[in-house]
Design an enzyme around this catalytic site. Structure first.
Site, PDB file in Angstrom:
ATOM      1  CD  GLU A   1     -17.263 -76.402 -35.382  1.00  0.00           C
ATOM      2  OE1 GLU A   1     -16.325 -77.023 -35.757  1.00  0.00           O
ATOM      3  OE2 GLU A   1     -18.182 -75.985 -36.176  1.00  0.00           O
TER       4      GLU A   1
ATOM      5  CB  CYS B   1     -15.357 -79.520 -38.387  1.00  0.00           C
ATOM      6  SG  CYS B   1     -14.901 -78.085 -38.984  1.00  0.00           S
TER       7      CYS B   1
END
Length: 470
Positions: A234, A268
């Protein structure tokens, strides 16, 4: 990078730690491998009991560990408490549901017979020792959303946490040990990034998961690929936040403020690029900018603070460079654009809204990891989707519209791991989380996440020959 707690609100080094040596690392890998051979045989009931115990301890410790997180990486303390409690929720969610999520799967009887079997099923078995390389921005949540499903699946974990959150990293090991997990089930490795390759190449380590930067992901993926080991990545994100004419503009603007500056803008999945239809652009820009301007920047341990410091001096310098480049090329700061006045110490940056952004500016394609938003004006759905996809990243996306046909278009065409309508992106235990393109691969959370580090094993039993035709 030294392993140390450095308060980003003051720049003061509070505590330093020595990195583990080769002998200590070997001892911990061996303990993990030995424990896995036994732990994989435990039943779901025992695993659930242990995970619920960890959840209870974390709920008790939430106020204290929240202050530790805030001191180490700067998030407002109210958000830190919320992060701890979100981890509690995820632990209990997996404790309750893991057995059902990993239940044997049975193909249709006709397909079983066609394969020549009397019986066939798919069983999910744990892989073994999983190395987790985790970031500082959500120092509890990023770890728990790996650890909870991995432990419930029967794996064991080795945590290489970010070097600026060592006390949080050590707390996590103490948490699982305190809940009664056997020695070796979950261990923290206080090591630098230079130790990752040797650990990942060790034959006793079965797989790895990483949340972090694109360069870090490339490195871990390359090593794991060379060793033919499973990885989940990720990585970064530059999520679009699209506002169409049918949207509730006031609510979209209000939500946009939180979507951009959550965790001091260091997330993020934070919305970063605000793509607004020309019919509602002025109204949205006015409301959004006003909301950003009203945010309180200050001491993250103060309950009234909305935005604290960035996690590091380098992080602020990188953000200043991106903003400076944009403004030198014609972008306009509707608010912010520089360090706040009166903060001689600490790594603070004023929440900023940039308008007039073009593809000639670095901020157009690079991730802004801090409280900086970019505003774009578009003429319709086609242009909005094209601009939303004009990034190397594809983590998540936000779309504000009440038009069902537009919704179908965005779901079909957005290049992202998620499309959130009329709200902001958020992770939840029941929903798979991850991205596409340079935002990584694989999924965390939900049933998808717990199966990532499992061996989907086909179990096939041949049919006995029919005596009348043999």
């Amino acid at each position: 990078m030294p392993i140390a707690t450095v308060n980003p609100a003051s720049g003061e080094t509070l505590k330093t730690f020595d990195a583990l040596g080769a002998e200590a690392i070997e001892h911990r890998i061996a303990a993990a491998a030995d424990r896995f051979r036994q732990y994989r045989l435990t039943g779901f009931g025992e695993r659930a009991r242990l995970l619920r115990g960890a959840a209870d301890l974390l709920e008790r410790d939430a106020p204290d560990i929240a202050r530790t997180m805030t001191t180490e990486m700067g998030k407002p303390v109210a958000q830190a408490r919320a992060e701890a409690l979100k981890c509690v929720k995820a632990m209990r969610w997996y404790a309750e549901r893991a057995e059902a999520l990993l239940a044997d799967e049975h193909p249709a009887e006709a397909d079983v017979a066609d394969s020549g079997a009397a019986h066939a099923r798919v069983r999910y078995r744990p892989l073994g020792v999983v190395l987790a390389v985790m970031p500082w921005n959500f120092p509890l949540w990023q770890v728990v959303r790996f650890a909870a499903p991995a432990l419930m699946a029967g794996n064991v974990g080795l945590l290489k946490h970010a070097s600026n959150v060592p006390q949080t990293a050590l707390y996590l090991e103490e948490l699982f040990r305190g809940a009664g997990y056997p020695e070796g089930c979950f261990q923290t490795l206080l090591v630098g990034s230079d130790a990752i390759e040797a650990i990942l190449r060790d034959s006793r380590v079965a797989a790895a998961t990483l949340t972090g930067s694109e360069p870090a992901g490339r490195s871990v993926a390359a090593i794991a690929g060379d060793e033919i080991k499973k990885t989940v990545l990720e990585l970064g994100g530059s999520d679009p936040y699209v506002v169409m004419p049918s949207a509730d503009v006031e609510r979209a603007a209000r939500t946009a403020v939180t979507a951009r500056v959550q965790n001091n803008g260091q997330s993020c999945i934070a919305a970063k690029r605000f793509i607004v239809h020309e019919d509602v652009y002025d109204a949205f820009a006015e409301r959004f900018t006003a909301g950003v301007r009203e945010l309180t920047v200050g001491d993250p341990l103060d309950e009234s603070t909305d935005v604290g410091p960035l996690s590091s001096e380098q992080g602020r310098a990188d953000l200043e460079e991106l903003v400076g480049d944009a403004m030198s090329r014609g972008a306009t700061a509707l608010c912010g654009g520089a360090r706040p006045e009166g903060y001689e110490r600490g790594w603070f940056f004023t929440p900023t809204v940039l308008a007039g952004v073009t593809d000639a500016m670095r901020v157009h394609t690079e991730e802004t990891f801090g409280p900086v938003a970019t505003l774009y004006r578009v003429s319709g759905v086609e242009e909005a989707i094209a601009l939303a996809n004009a990034t190397p990243f594809g983590l998540s996306s936000n779309v504000w519209t009440r038009d069902e046909e537009e919704m179908r278009r965005f779901v079909r065409d957005m290049e992202a791991g998620g499309v959130f309508f009329n709200g902001m992106t958020a992770s939840h235990p029941a929903l798979p989380f991850g991205g596409v393109k340079r935002s990584g691969y694989g999924r965390e959370l939900a049933g998808h996440g717990i199966k990532e580090f499992c061996n989907a094993t086909t179990v096939w039993l041949g049919a006995e020959p029919d005596a009348t035709t043999s």
